[in-house]
Design a protein around this motif. Structure first.
Motif, PDB file in Angstrom:
ATOM      1  N   LEU A 142      -2.468   8.986   4.768  1.00  0.00           N
ATOM      2  CA  LEU A 142      -1.127   9.568   4.687  1.00  0.00           C
ATOM      3  C   LEU A 142      -0.576   9.571   3.263  1.00  0.00           C
ATOM      4  N   TYR A 143      -1.453   9.518   2.294  1.00  0.00           N
ATOM      5  CA  TYR A 143      -1.065   9.409   0.882  1.00  0.00           C
ATOM      6  C   TYR A 143      -0.018  10.438   0.458  1.00  0.00           C
ATOM      7  N   LEU A 144      -0.236  11.703   0.789  1.00  0.00           N
ATOM      8  CA  LEU A 144       0.706  12.746   0.371  1.00  0.00           C
ATOM      9  C   LEU A 144       2.078  12.570   1.029  1.00  0.00           C
ATOM     10  N   VAL A 145       2.098  12.011   2.218  1.00  0.00           N
ATOM     11  CA  VAL A 145       3.372  11.733   2.894  1.00  0.00           C
ATOM     12  C   VAL A 145       4.165  10.714   2.091  1.00  0.00           C
ATOM     13  N   TRP A 146       3.486   9.668   1.623  1.00  0.00           N
ATOM     14  CA  TRP A 146       4.173   8.639   0.833  1.00  0.00           C
ATOM     15  C   TRP A 146       4.666   9.197  -0.496  1.00  0.00           C
ATOM     16  N   ILE A 147       3.901  10.114  -1.080  1.00  0.00           N
ATOM     17  CA  ILE A 147       4.330  10.757  -2.325  1.00  0.00           C
ATOM     18  C   ILE A 147       5.638  11.519  -2.094  1.00  0.00           C
ATOM     19  N   ILE A 148       5.689  12.289  -1.024  1.00  0.00           N
ATOM     20  CA  ILE A 148       6.887  13.080  -0.711  1.00  0.00           C
ATOM     21  C   ILE A 148       8.081  12.171  -0.456  1.00  0.00           C
ATOM     22  N   ILE A 149       7.867  11.096   0.295  1.00  0.00           N
ATOM     23  CA  ILE A 149       8.954  10.154   0.563  1.00  0.00           C
ATOM     24  C   ILE A 149       9.419   9.498  -0.736  1.00  0.00           C
ATOM     25  N   GLY A 150       8.462   9.178  -1.618  1.00  0.00           N
ATOM     26  CA  GLY A 150       8.806   8.567  -2.897  1.00  0.00           C
ATOM     27  C   GLY A 150       9.620   9.489  -3.794  1.00  0.00           C
ATOM     28  N   LEU A 151       9.485  10.784  -3.599  1.00  0.00           N
ATOM     29  CA  LEU A 151      10.287  11.757  -4.339  1.00  0.00           C
ATOM     30  C   LEU A 151      11.624  12.006  -3.642  1.00  0.00           C
ATOM     31  N   ALA A 152      11.595  11.956  -2.321  1.00  0.00           N
ATOM     32  CA  ALA A 152      12.813  12.232  -1.548  1.00  0.00           C
ATOM     33  C   ALA A 152      13.850  11.122  -1.686  1.00  0.00           C
ATOM     34  N   ILE A 153      13.406   9.871  -1.759  1.00  0.00           N
ATOM     35  CA  ILE A 153      14.342   8.740  -1.822  1.00  0.00           C
ATOM     36  C   ILE A 153      15.303   8.848  -3.006  1.00  0.00           C
ATOM     37  N   PRO A 154      14.821   9.013  -4.256  1.00  0.00           N
ATOM     38  CA  PRO A 154      15.766   9.119  -5.383  1.00  0.00           C
ATOM     39  C   PRO A 154      16.592  10.401  -5.338  1.00  0.00           C
ATOM     40  N   ALA A 155      16.031  11.459  -4.757  1.00  0.00           N
ATOM     41  CA  ALA A 155      16.788  12.710  -4.651  1.00  0.00           C
ATOM     42  C   ALA A 155      17.978  12.531  -3.706  1.00  0.00           C
ATOM     43  N   GLY A 207      -3.176   7.960  -6.726  1.00  0.00           N
ATOM     44  CA  GLY A 207      -4.271   8.104  -5.789  1.00  0.00           C
ATOM     45  C   GLY A 207      -4.116   7.186  -4.595  1.00  0.00           C
ATOM     46  N   PRO A 208      -4.807   7.487  -3.481  1.00  0.00           N
ATOM     47  CA  PRO A 208      -4.756   6.640  -2.284  1.00  0.00           C
ATOM     48  C   PRO A 208      -5.287   5.245  -2.576  1.00  0.00           C
ATOM     49  N   VAL A 209      -4.830   4.262  -1.842  1.00  0.00           N
ATOM     50  CA  VAL A 209      -5.157   2.872  -2.114  1.00  0.00           C
ATOM     51  C   VAL A 209      -6.660   2.590  -2.064  1.00  0.00           C
ATOM     52  N   ILE A 210      -7.375   3.150  -1.104  1.00  0.00           N
ATOM     53  CA  ILE A 210      -8.815   2.884  -1.008  1.00  0.00           C
ATOM     54  C   ILE A 210      -9.551   3.496  -2.195  1.00  0.00           C
ATOM     55  N   TYR A 211      -9.196   4.721  -2.570  1.00  0.00           N
ATOM     56  CA  TYR A 211      -9.800   5.373  -3.736  1.00  0.00           C
ATOM     57  C   TYR A 211      -9.513   4.573  -4.997  1.00  0.00           C
ATOM     58  N   TRP A 212      -8.269   4.126  -5.149  1.00  0.00           N
ATOM     59  CA  TRP A 212      -7.858   3.391  -6.351  1.00  0.00           C
ATOM     60  C   TRP A 212      -8.655   2.085  -6.472  1.00  0.00           C
ATOM     61  N   ALA A 213      -8.699   1.327  -5.388  1.00  0.00           N
ATOM     62  CA  ALA A 213      -9.388   0.041  -5.412  1.00  0.00           C
ATOM     63  C   ALA A 213     -10.884   0.213  -5.642  1.00  0.00           C
ATOM     64  N   ALA A 214     -11.496   1.197  -4.985  1.00  0.00           N
ATOM     65  CA  ALA A 214     -12.931   1.424  -5.143  1.00  0.00           C
ATOM     66  C   ALA A 214     -13.269   1.798  -6.585  1.00  0.00           C
ATOM     67  N   ALA A 235       0.828  -1.210   0.000  1.00  0.00           N
ATOM     68  CA  ALA A 235       0.000   0.000   0.000  1.00  0.00           C
ATOM     69  C   ALA A 235       0.859   1.255   0.000  1.00  0.00           C
ATOM     70  N   ILE A 236       1.947   1.250   0.764  1.00  0.00           N
ATOM     71  CA  ILE A 236       2.833   2.420   0.837  1.00  0.00           C
ATOM     72  C   ILE A 236       3.592   2.621  -0.473  1.00  0.00           C
ATOM     73  N   LEU A 237       4.206   1.551  -0.982  1.00  0.00           N
ATOM     74  CA  LEU A 237       4.969   1.675  -2.226  1.00  0.00           C
ATOM     75  C   LEU A 237       4.060   1.982  -3.412  1.00  0.00           C
ATOM     76  N   GLY A 238       2.852   1.404  -3.411  1.00  0.00           N
ATOM     77  CA  GLY A 238       1.903   1.710  -4.474  1.00  0.00           C
ATOM     78  C   GLY A 238       1.456   3.161  -4.429  1.00  0.00           C
ATOM     79  N   SER A 239       1.337   3.707  -3.234  1.00  0.00           N
ATOM     80  CA  SER A 239       0.961   5.124  -3.091  1.00  0.00           C
ATOM     81  C   SER A 239       2.005   6.036  -3.709  1.00  0.00           C
ATOM     82  N   MET A 240       3.272   5.625  -3.639  1.00  0.00           N
ATOM     83  CA  MET A 240       4.362   6.427  -4.200  1.00  0.00           C
ATOM     84  C   MET A 240       4.284   6.546  -5.713  1.00  0.00           C
ATOM     85  N   ALA A 241       3.465   5.698  -6.357  1.00  0.00           N
ATOM     86  CA  ALA A 241       3.304   5.770  -7.811  1.00  0.00           C
ATOM     87  C   ALA A 241       2.514   7.005  -8.227  1.00  0.00           C
ATOM     88  N   GLY A 242       1.812   7.623  -7.284  1.00  0.00           N
ATOM     89  CA  GLY A 242       1.098   8.865  -7.587  1.00  0.00           C
ATOM     90  C   GLY A 242      -0.177   8.682  -8.377  1.00  0.00           C
TER      91      GLY A 242
END
Length: 320
Positions: A178-191, A104-111, A95-102
């Motif tokens: 915490l979707y936006l948090v995972w997005i930020i972390i997903g951008l911070a890691i490669p940086a 949408g949140p996992v519940i929204y995506w699945a629904a 769920a966390i790594l999938g959120s980093m794909a940008g």
């Protein structure tokens, strides 16, 4: 309308008829589409001045495989279709790594995906290239709507109706919030990795662009192409009720999602590549999790069922 009536309506309605929430979703969708696009353009423009090295390529590929893989393994086959069971730690990581794909949140995506499957290529389908809210769509309009336009024109899917099981899981709810948090972390890691590997600020910037925004941009459009391109072009091994198609060209960028007609024929299958030659990295990953004891109850159709549902059981041509 009483409070009790509102609660009942919310539970039974497949979409949320609230203009404020609709407008909020459209603004959110605009950022989802626009921000990675700007980053992609900036990365391409920077190529003319600095070129690209193995560091940026490695960060792009590494982050792409991790995030798009988690989207297909987790968001799609596990959370949306429940094609296998997994331990809470595995569910959380997916769920966390999938959120980093940008996307949408996992519940929204699945629904939303469950909504699509229930009404695929029918008027209530959020992103059909053929029909939307009872109106027939022309070729270009349909392609645009099913790829991106639906973010801004379709009604908001009611997650309470389509994803009640996920809403009842406190861990998944928290990760979704915490979707936006995972997005930020997903951008911070490669940086950070780009900066550490090259020990330069330019390395950090290029890591952010290629491992972050370019990776997100390409991953988004690869996944969205399944709902658009794979409902227009490709072969149909199974005579399903909608227009899904197997598109070989989308298989690698989506890590197995290109076998879309197979998927609609057997939506609860953890394996999309039903023939030995059909490349399905996601299916392989799920089978690896199963062997490690991290996943179980992995659903897959029997060969007898596959043959029974084929349009032409003797057909063995490679899908394009």
């Amino acid at each position: 309308m009483t409070t009790q009536t509102v609660k009942v309506w919310r539970k039974k309605s497949k979409t949320i008829e609230n203009q404020s929430l609709q407008n909020l979703q459209r603004r959110f969708a605009l950022g989802t589409v626009l921000v990675p696009t700007i980053g992609f353009v900036a990365a391409i423009a920077l190529l003319w001045f600095t070129g690209i090295s193995s560091v940026e390529i490695g960060l792009f590929l590494g982050m792409y495989i991790i995030t798009v893989g988690a989207t297909e393994v987790g968001f799609h086959r596990h959370f949306a279709h429940r094609s296998f069971e997994a331990k809470p730690a595995v569910r959380a990581i997916l769920a966390i790594l999938g959120s980093m794909a940008g996307q949408g949140p996992v519940i929204y995506w699945a629904a939303t995906h469950r909504h699509h499957h229930q009404h695929s290529d029918l008027p209530e389908d959020p992103h059909s290239p053929y029909i939307h809210e009872g109106k027939q769509l022309g070729w270009w309009h349909g392609l645009w709507h099913s790829h991106i336009g639906w973010f801004f024109s379709s009604k908001m899917t009611n997650a309470v109706f389509f994803a009640k099981d996920l809403i009842q899981d406190p861990l998944i709810v928290k990760i979704s919030q915490l979707y936006l948090v995972w997005i930020i972390i997903g951008l911070a890691i490669p940086a950070v990795l780009g900066g550490v590997i090259t020990w330069t600020w330019m390395g950090a910037l290029k890591g952010l662009l290629w491992g972050g925004f370019v990776r997100m941009f390409v991953g988004q459009h690869a996944t969205w192409s399944i709902g658009s391109v794979a409902h227009i072009w490709g072969n149909r091994a199974f005579d399903t009720r909608e227009h899904s198609r197997n598109n070989f060209l989308l298989t690698i960028p989506t890590l197995g999602g290109g076998w879309h007609n197979n998927h609609h024929a057997f939506p609860n299958s953890a394996i999309a590549g039903l023939e030995w030659w059909q490349i399905d990295p996601t299916g392989w990953a799920i089978q690896a999790l199963e062997k490690l004891g991290l996943a179980w109850d992995v659903k897959r159709p029997t060969q007898r069922l596959i043959n029974a549902r084929k349009k032409n059981p003797s057909e063995s041509s490679v899908d394009l």
